[in-house]
Design an enzyme around this catalytic site. Structure first.
Site, PDB file in Angstrom:
ATOM      1  N   ARG A  45       0.840  -1.149   0.026  1.00 29.26           N
ATOM      2  CA  ARG A  45       0.158  -0.059  -0.007  1.00 29.26           C
ATOM      3  C   ARG A  45       1.083   1.381  -0.034  1.00 29.26           C
ATOM      4  NH1 ARG A  45      -1.681   0.974   6.148  1.00 29.26           N
ATOM      5  NH2 ARG A  45      -0.283  -0.044   7.142  1.00 29.26           N
ATOM      6  N   LYS A  83       2.136   6.542   1.601  1.00 28.29           N
ATOM      7  CA  LYS A  83       1.501   5.032   2.237  1.00 28.29           C
ATOM      8  C   LYS A  83       0.262   5.437   2.252  1.00 28.29           C
ATOM      9  CE  LYS A  83       2.457   2.761   6.558  1.00 28.29           C
ATOM     10  NZ  LYS A  83       3.417   2.762   7.579  1.00 28.29           N
ATOM     11  N   ASP A 134      -6.436  -3.812   0.927  1.00 31.29           N
ATOM     12  CA  ASP A 134      -7.096  -2.603  -0.167  1.00 31.29           C
ATOM     13  C   ASP A 134      -6.036  -1.826  -0.515  1.00 31.29           C
ATOM     14  OD1 ASP A 134      -6.674  -1.399   2.314  1.00 31.29           O
ATOM     15  OD2 ASP A 134      -8.659  -0.951   2.721  1.00 31.29           O
ATOM     16  N   ARG A 188       5.897   9.557   3.787  1.00 37.63           N
ATOM     17  CA  ARG A 188       7.101   9.006   4.671  1.00 37.63           C
ATOM     18  C   ARG A 188       8.378   9.363   3.990  1.00 37.63           C
ATOM     19  NH1 ARG A 188       6.656   3.268   7.071  1.00 37.63           N
ATOM     20  NH2 ARG A 188       7.266   2.340   4.954  1.00 37.63           N
ATOM     21  N   ARG A 244      15.431  -3.024   3.885  1.00 28.25           N
ATOM     22  CA  ARG A 244      14.865  -3.716   5.427  1.00 28.25           C
ATOM     23  C   ARG A 244      15.780  -5.092   5.349  1.00 28.25           C
ATOM     24  NH1 ARG A 244       9.322  -2.043   5.669  1.00 28.25           N
ATOM     25  NH2 ARG A 244       8.913  -0.459   4.054  1.00 28.25           N
ATOM     26  N   ASP A 302      10.854  -7.308   8.314  1.00 28.66           N
ATOM     27  CA  ASP A 302      10.468  -6.424   7.193  1.00 28.66           C
ATOM     28  C   ASP A 302      10.349  -4.984   7.804  1.00 28.66           C
ATOM     29  OD1 ASP A 302       8.112  -7.970   8.447  1.00 28.66           O
ATOM     30  OD2 ASP A 302       6.904  -6.607   7.197  1.00 28.66           O
TER      31      ASP A 302
HETATM   32  P1  AMP Z   1       3.038  -3.886   8.379  1.00 26.21           P
HETATM   33  O1  AMP Z   1       2.330  -4.650   9.345  1.00 26.21           O
HETATM   34  O2  AMP Z   1       2.414  -2.501   8.120  1.00 26.21           O
HETATM   35  O3  AMP Z   1       4.491  -3.880   8.541  1.00 26.21           O
HETATM   36  O4  AMP Z   1       2.571  -4.724   6.997  1.00 26.21           O
HETATM   37  C1  AMP Z   1       3.039  -5.916   6.651  1.00 26.21           C
HETATM   38  C2  AMP Z   1       2.893  -6.178   5.155  1.00 26.21           C
HETATM   39  O5  AMP Z   1       1.222  -5.992   4.873  1.00 26.21           O
HETATM   40  C3  AMP Z   1       3.437  -5.300   4.137  1.00 26.21           C
HETATM   41  O6  AMP Z   1       3.956  -5.958   3.067  1.00 26.21           O
HETATM   42  C4  AMP Z   1       2.350  -4.159   3.996  1.00 26.21           C
HETATM   43  O7  AMP Z   1       2.689  -3.363   2.312  1.00 26.21           O
HETATM   44  C5  AMP Z   1       1.348  -4.994   3.736  1.00 26.21           C
HETATM   45  N1  AMP Z   1      -0.140  -4.221   4.012  1.00 26.21           N
HETATM   46  C6  AMP Z   1      -0.352  -3.600   5.453  1.00 26.21           C
HETATM   47  N2  AMP Z   1      -1.539  -3.212   5.183  1.00 26.21           N
HETATM   48  C7  AMP Z   1      -2.050  -3.308   4.088  1.00 26.21           C
HETATM   49  C8  AMP Z   1      -3.197  -2.836   3.158  1.00 26.21           C
HETATM   50  N3  AMP Z   1      -4.137  -2.322   3.770  1.00 26.21           N
HETATM   51  N4  AMP Z   1      -3.072  -3.114   2.043  1.00 26.21           N
HETATM   52  C9  AMP Z   1      -2.201  -3.821   1.165  1.00 26.21           C
HETATM   53  N5  AMP Z   1      -1.165  -4.402   1.990  1.00 26.21           N
HETATM   54  C10 AMP Z   1      -1.105  -4.141   3.256  1.00 26.21           C
HETATM   55 MG    MG Z   2       6.020  -3.101   7.476  1.00 27.07          MG
END
Ligand code: AMP
Ligand code: MG
Length: 484
Positions: free
Chosen positions: A88, A108, A120, A171, A178, A248
């Site tokens: 996203r 983001k 989404d 951001r 990473r 990540d």
């Molecule tokens: P995070 O927990 O924010 O570090 O995200 C973990 C993974 O989930 C990353 O690859 C993000 O890009 C993906 N991700 C988190 N929220 C969304 C969203 N609403 N739509 C698509 N990908 C998401």
């Molecule tokens: Mg992340």
């Protein structure tokens, strides 16, 4: 705005070209003027809020911007997810700041990408403002961190159990490389891309390694490990709990990134954890160093084939380095706590003084930030010193005796303590309260007032006192959620 994008030249395996999905009605809610000054973009955008909203919602790409979503994977709560990536987020380019430092500009919540999986591609307003507040707080606490340039509301709703207003947050980070980026290529056995990534990372973050080119990957590992140790020690200095230290979410630059379920510890307790999904306490306050070691071991595994073609010989080089982790951490951690207590250099007897205090704080359920502020102020306030003697017993006089032994002028001691101990942190209940106010009223005042104080965390402004109190339930029922 002058954009370039060095990441694009690394090769097609590193990203997907994808542009943001336009939103219905972008409106600029927050603009970080100081950061914009650093990036020298205030002049070109002047006071054109409409253009800023267009650019920083992704509705219109600035000239020279090339939008990509980066590939990476990662261990989430200890389990490998072989394919994550920016689901996203859109990296729209890199800029040079006033100091000629290269930074990434990333949107983001700007729509789906080939990495979105079930998501989404969007971001709710609450988590976007949270990231702005928390990263600004960290920056002014002098802790390495990504920052937010803008928060733009989209005029669209996102579904997160209920319908919530949507936002795009911009951001700014010194890069988005990473541990999980290295893992992405390592688990695919793509040694050529791994080599390219290493070279790019060295040039961008540790160019000095090129001057002594003996085993660059090993030197790189050593540098990243040191940066991560310094980072986690800084988090622990102010009571920060990242909440989701998956590989990540760990940058090789050593900056704090991904503020999803982060929180601040009030009462000192190493077991403190607020993230609703962290049921095992994997990312609890006091477990953060162990997890940093675990994450660095994962990075070491990725680098092994570059360190030596022979796996056994590679391990023989990596293991002694990893073995230095705990000693390096202990040294940095105790030195940090010594400075919080006004001791410029740590002696063996200071160790017991520090562990006694922590034990004391835990048993008596004392607030971490308040106690260190009181200790600082007690240096020249007899009433406060007497109160603290009641609170901490013999420990207080023992500490003052340690200080006396240093023979450092009390004014210098106080200066050291003042810059080690913030008088205000982004306490969870205040973060939640200003978020709620902003979401309900659409007014930014509560957030702006809070930020004014958070931008001077080592000085008492007239309004600082409004944010220093502890919550009535001591956060007993507080929970944070991943920032989706
Ligand atoms: P995070 O927990 O924010 O570090 O995200 C973990 C993974 O989930 C990353 O690859 C993000 O890009 C993906 N991700 C988190 N929220 C969304 C969203 N609403 N739509 C698509 N990908 C998401
Ligand atoms: Mg992340």
């Amino acid at each position: 705005m002058k954009f370039s994008n060095s990441y694009i030249h690394l090769g097609a395996a590193f990203y997907q070209r994808v542009i943001p999905t336009p939103v219905a009605n972008p409106e600029l809610l927050f603009w970080n003027t100081q950061l914009a000054d650093n990036l020298q973009i205030n002049e070109s955008l002047a006071s054109d809020a409409r253009l800023k909203a267009q650019y920083f919602s992704g509705n219109q790409l600035p000239e020279n911007a090339e939008s990509i979503a980066l590939a990476y994977c990662g261990h989430q709560f200890g389990h490998l997810s072989p394919q994550l990536g920016d689901g996203r987020a859109h990296l729209i380019g890199e800029m040079l700041d006033k100091n000629n430092q290269r930074v990434d500009i990333q949107l983001k919540g700007s729509g789906p990408t080939p990495f979105s999986r079930q998501g989404d591609g969007r971001c709710a307003l609450g988590p976007a403002i949270r990231e702005y507040i928390m990263s600004e707080a960290m920056y002014f606490l002098a802790i390495p961190t990504s920052r937010c340039l803008a928060v733009v509301t989209t005029g669209e709703s996102v579904y997160r159990e209920t319908l919530k207003p949507g936002a795009v947050v911009t951001r700014v980070a010194s890069s988005h490389i990473r541990v999980g980026t290295f893992q992405y290529f390592a688990i695919r056995n793509d040694i050529a891309s791994l080599t390219t990534l290493l070279e790019h990372s060295i040039n961008r973050h540790f160019p000095e390694i090129n001057n002594t080119p003996t085993n660059k990957p090993l030197q790189f590992l050593e540098r990243v490990m040191t940066k991560q140790i310094e980072l986690v020690v800084e988090w622990m200095r102010v009571g920060f709990i990242h909440g989701v230290m998956n590989t990540d979410n760990v940058t090789i630059s050593g900056e704090t990134i991904d503020f999803g379920p982060c929180s601040m510890m009030g009462i000192y307790d190493p077991n403190t954890v607020y993230s609703a999904i962290d049921t095992q306490g994997r990312y609890a306050f006091g477990n953060q160093p162990n997890i940093t070691f675990w994450n660095m071991t994962r990075l070491a595994e990725c680098l092994l084939p570059l360190i030596n073609q022979d796996e056994k010989e590679g391990i023989a080089l990596v293991e002694p380095l990893l073995m230095t982790f705990s000693q390096q951490f202990e040294q940095a951690y105790f030195s940090m706590l010594a400075r919080k207590l006004g001791l410029p250099k740590i002696t063996p007897s200071d160790h017991a003084l520090i562990t006694d205090l922590l034990e004391n704080m835990k048993n008596k359920k004392l607030d971490y930030t308040q106690l260190f502020t009181e200790l600082t102020q007690s240096l020249d306030n007899t009433n406060l010193a007497n109160d603290l003697k009641d609170k901490l017993g013999d420990w207080y006089d023992t500490w003052r005796a340690h200080l006396a032994q240093t023979q450092v002028d009390i004014k210098i001691t106080k200066t050291l303590m003042k810059k080690s101990n913030p008088v205000v942190i982004p306490r969870n209940h205040h973060v939640e309260s200003v978020l709620k106010s902003c979401q309900e009223t659409g007014e930014t005042k509560a957030v702006d007032d809070f930020l004014t104080v958070l931008r001077s965390p080592y000085d008492e402004l007239t309004t600082t006192k409004n944010y220093q109190d502890t919550p009535s339930d001591h956060d007993r029922h507080y929970q944070t959620f991943c920032g989706t």
